[in-house]
Motif scaffolding. Structure first.
Motif, PDB file in Angstrom:
ATOM      1  N   ASP A 144       0.838  -1.205   0.000  1.00 63.30           N
ATOM      2  CA  ASP A 144       0.000   0.000   0.000  1.00 63.30           C
ATOM      3  C   ASP A 144       0.873   1.256   0.000  1.00 63.30           C
ATOM      4  O   ASP A 144       0.663   2.184  -0.787  1.00 63.30           O
ATOM      5  CB  ASP A 144      -0.908   0.045   1.228  1.00 63.30           C
ATOM      6  N   GLN A 188       3.092   1.792  -2.984  1.00 62.72           N
ATOM      7  CA  GLN A 188       2.294   2.355  -4.069  1.00 62.72           C
ATOM      8  C   GLN A 188       2.106   3.858  -3.883  1.00 62.72           C
ATOM      9  O   GLN A 188       2.172   4.626  -4.848  1.00 62.72           O
ATOM     10  CB  GLN A 188       0.942   1.650  -4.146  1.00 62.72           C
ATOM     11  N   GLN A 198     -13.143   6.267  -1.673  1.00 62.75           N
ATOM     12  CA  GLN A 198     -12.998   4.812  -1.614  1.00 62.75           C
ATOM     13  C   GLN A 198     -13.427   4.319  -0.242  1.00 62.75           C
ATOM     14  O   GLN A 198     -13.272   5.022   0.754  1.00 62.75           O
ATOM     15  CB  GLN A 198     -11.539   4.412  -1.868  1.00 62.75           C
ATOM     16  N   HIS A 234     -14.411   0.370   2.095  1.00 60.65           N
ATOM     17  CA  HIS A 234     -14.497  -1.089   2.137  1.00 60.65           C
ATOM     18  C   HIS A 234     -15.959  -1.502   2.347  1.00 60.65           C
ATOM     19  O   HIS A 234     -16.587  -1.113   3.339  1.00 60.65           O
ATOM     20  CB  HIS A 234     -13.643  -1.641   3.286  1.00 60.65           C
ATOM     21  N   ASN A 268      -6.143 -10.051  -0.798  1.00 69.17           N
ATOM     22  CA  ASN A 268      -6.960  -8.954  -1.315  1.00 69.17           C
ATOM     23  C   ASN A 268      -8.337  -8.873  -0.673  1.00 69.17           C
ATOM     24  O   ASN A 268      -9.146  -8.014  -1.045  1.00 69.17           O
ATOM     25  CB  ASN A 268      -7.104  -9.064  -2.836  1.00 69.17           C
ATOM     26  N   ASN A 276      -9.026  -3.714  -1.889  1.00 66.64           N
ATOM     27  CA  ASN A 276      -8.525  -2.741  -2.867  1.00 66.64           C
ATOM     28  C   ASN A 276      -9.568  -2.481  -3.945  1.00 66.64           C
ATOM     29  O   ASN A 276      -9.363  -2.795  -5.118  1.00 66.64           O
ATOM     30  CB  ASN A 276      -7.227  -3.262  -3.499  1.00 66.64           C
ATOM     31  N   THR A 302     -11.814  -0.958  -6.859  1.00 62.37           N
ATOM     32  CA  THR A 302     -11.541  -0.056  -7.972  1.00 62.37           C
ATOM     33  C   THR A 302     -12.680   0.929  -8.195  1.00 62.37           C
ATOM     34  O   THR A 302     -12.536   1.855  -9.000  1.00 62.37           O
ATOM     35  CB  THR A 302     -11.285  -0.854  -9.261  1.00 62.37           C
ATOM     36  N   THR A 332      -4.868   5.851  -2.436  1.00 62.36           N
ATOM     37  CA  THR A 332      -5.559   4.557  -2.520  1.00 62.36           C
ATOM     38  C   THR A 332      -5.781   4.067  -1.102  1.00 62.36           C
ATOM     39  O   THR A 332      -4.993   4.338  -0.195  1.00 62.36           O
ATOM     40  CB  THR A 332      -4.736   3.525  -3.311  1.00 62.36           C
ATOM     41  N   THR A 355      -5.931   1.758   2.172  1.00 64.84           N
ATOM     42  CA  THR A 355      -5.029   0.747   2.720  1.00 64.84           C
ATOM     43  C   THR A 355      -5.723  -0.612   2.779  1.00 64.84           C
ATOM     44  O   THR A 355      -6.947  -0.704   2.849  1.00 64.84           O
ATOM     45  CB  THR A 355      -4.550   1.145   4.123  1.00 64.84           C
ATOM     46  N   SER A 356      -4.914  -1.666   2.797  1.00 64.87           N
ATOM     47  CA  SER A 356      -5.426  -3.035   2.805  1.00 64.87           C
ATOM     48  C   SER A 356      -5.739  -3.464   4.234  1.00 64.87           C
ATOM     49  O   SER A 356      -5.112  -4.365   4.798  1.00 64.87           O
ATOM     50  CB  SER A 356      -4.407  -3.975   2.165  1.00 64.87           C
TER      51      SER A 356
END
Length: 556
Positions: free
Chosen positions: A111, A114, A315, A317, A378, A409, A411, A531, A533-534
């Protein structure tokens, strides 16, 4: 309030921090450590003196409660088949850390690497972010000077303000679900926070001795007494003050509404720092004339700086909850469905600060892959020894567990946009969940992973029955439509004032989080993430604030 009346009425400061939440509390602590810095911290919510904030299970009474939550709702979402969701954001000292799940997860090294690539700044790489995680950390495994796992010392800090502890309970049904994960090929792990979080174990939590540990306790307790730190709580920021100059606009302060004082203007000699979160920060920028010019003009707001990326790139989750009825084992459903069971739960917490009242919303965690096309984890699971139809509803009257899975992650990209020039009106929040083929495929595949785990011998001993969604849903189309019907947010909005390189036209802030084209203004919260984070986003937000504090104090 520790500060006296004279200090409260002071209108000239060096730094003004908007939002006493996760990032704002840390920043106020760090900036005011130098007695020469005059710091104002502004919070729209009240003090964190509501008892349910501090009892871990009290999140049930804090979310969607106007005393502690902004009580936002999303726009009807096409990806959710037209449904609108509650969208909690903390409105009290400590912000979201006062109402969230208390789960300590940093994400994955990839993460941050990136982010470094996106921004062109190596400061955001995993190797350069790890020290900022450790700087404020107080990890329980290091309480006695470390443990036999010397690797743990390399990845965790001790003596900082941010307490991390193990959960104070275990459930047999969750232990066996974890064994089923191993049987399905998912390894056990001791630590989700070393850069590769694949595996299964219990979440670590931000608690101290069975109490929630929010950022007000961590970073403001005692610090509020500093004579150079002024706290205005219950104060609504109406907009940013800016002045034009030959070199471009400069942010000089804020307009706010205070109880007893009415509308006031506070000036910042050095910087105004927005820490209002992924919803509040873009909203305040737009209200202040900083954002997409067409949106501002539509609402009669003079354009100070045309920044088309403000409010875009949202974004989050999205979790998809599978519920399994079980037999022959205790779950929370069966414990709370009697007065005697409730009494035992209350007495256990009163005497030992353990048991169900010390529970975070989720207990067992696992990170794995939705399919073999991924070479990293993922998807993330939040597994709970309970079930209910929806948040806030009563627990079911049968024993069951819930395994919620989310795409780490996504899109899909959404937006946060003001509806008018009225600062009291909530913005339009449009997450656009499941709006890409990639996200729809991960949703369908992740439900199949859940079923594969549930079919393993360690869990089959409980004769599990898939109550939700139901085995009649099998095809990709079935599962994708179902995900839209039952998916809910895990409350991780990020990205709406994202950072980027100099040639990135949609970047709102530069790699040091300074707002592009507006001097004296910075954003420091989850909205700057380019982006998501995971994993859970609270502790990464603290890391961002730690790094930003060093830059601000160093004049960078």
């Amino acid at each position: 309030m520790p500060n006296n009346k004279k200090a409260q009425m002071q209108k000239e400061f060096d730094y003004i921090v908007i939002g006493a939440g996760t990032a704002g509390c840390l920043l106020a602590n760090r900036l005011s450590a130098d007695p020469a810095n005059r710091v104002l911290l502004i919070e729209a919510g009240g003090r964190d003196n509501y008892h349910w904030i501090h009892i871990p299970v009290g999140y049930l009474y804090c979310i969607d409660n106007p005393r502690t939550d902004w009580c936002f709702r999303t726009e009807p979402d096409p990806g959710l088949n037209g449904r609108s969701l509650i969208y909690p954001r903390g409105k009290t000292l400590g912000g979201c850390s006062s109402i969230n799940g208390m789960l300590y997860i940093r994400g994955q090294a990839r993460d941050y690497n990136q982010w470094a690539e996106i921004t062109g700044d190596a400061a955001w790489s995993w190797g350069n972010c790890l020290p900022d995680f450790m700087r404020h950390e107080d990890h329980y495994r290091l309480d006695d000077g470390g443990d036999a796992d010397t690797e743990h010392d390399k990845y965790h800090g001790h003596g900082g303000e941010w307490r991390v502890e193990h959960q104070r309970l275990k459930w047999k049904v969750l232990e066996d679900f974890a064994t089923a994960c191993v049987e399905a090929g998912i390894p056990r792990t001791r630590d989700f926070n070393r850069g590769d979080n694949e595996g299964v174990d219990y979440f670590e939590v931000n608690q101290r001795s069975g109490w929630r540990w929010n950022t007000r306790k961590a970073f403001l307790r005692g610090v509020e007494k500093r004579p150079n730190l002024t706290l205005w709580h219950s104060t609504h920021v109406l907009g940013l003050e800016t002045e034009a100059s030959d070199s471009g606009p400069r942010c000089t302060g804020v307009r706010a509404e205070r109880p007893g004082d009415g509308k006031v203007v506070a000036r910042a000699e050095r910087e105004v720092i927005l820490c209002a979160g992924a919803i509040g920060s873009p909203q305040l920028l737009q209200l202040s004339g900083i954002g997409p010019a067409d949106l501002l003009t539509e609402h009669g707001i003079d354009v100070v700086k045309d920044l088309p990326g403000v409010g875009e790139n949202l974004q989050d989750h999205l979790q998809i909850r599978s519920v399994y009825k079980v037999k022959g084992v205790t779950t929370l459903n069966t414990m709370v469905n009697s007065l005697a069971g409730k009494a035992r739960i209350g007495l256990e917490y009163l005497l030992t600060r353990s048991g169900p009242m010390s529970m975070a919303p989720s207990q067992l965690c696992l990170f794995t892959r939705s399919s073999m096309e991924y070479d990293y984890a993922n998807i993330e699971y939040h597994v709970q020894p309970l079930s209910l139809d929806a948040f806030g509803q009563p627990l079911h009257d049968f024993p069951a567990i819930t395994a919620s899975v989310c795409n780490l992650n996504p899109t899909s990209r959404g937006s946060v946009r003001i509806r008018s020039n009225d600062p009291k009106q909530p913005p339009a929040i449009a997450p656009n969940y499941l709006s890409t083929p990639e996200d729809r495929k991960v949703a369908a595949d992740s439900l199949r992973v859940t079923r594969r785990i549930a079919e393993q011998p360690a869990f089959m001993q409980y004769q599990p029955e898939e109550f939700k969604p139901g085995l009649e849903y099998q095809t990709d189309d079935d599962l994708t439509r179902l995900a839209g019907d039952i998916g809910t947010t895990i409350f991780h909005p990020v990205g709406t004032t994202r950072m980027g390189a100099a040639d990135d036209e949609l970047a709102v802030v530069d790699p040091h989080l300074r707002v592009r084209g507006v001097a004296g203004l910075r954003v420091v919260d989850a909205s700057v993430m380019p982006t998501i984070t995971s994993g859970n986003t609270n502790s990464p937000t603290l890391m961002i604030a730690e790094k930003a504090a060093r830059w601000i104090l160093g004049g960078d």
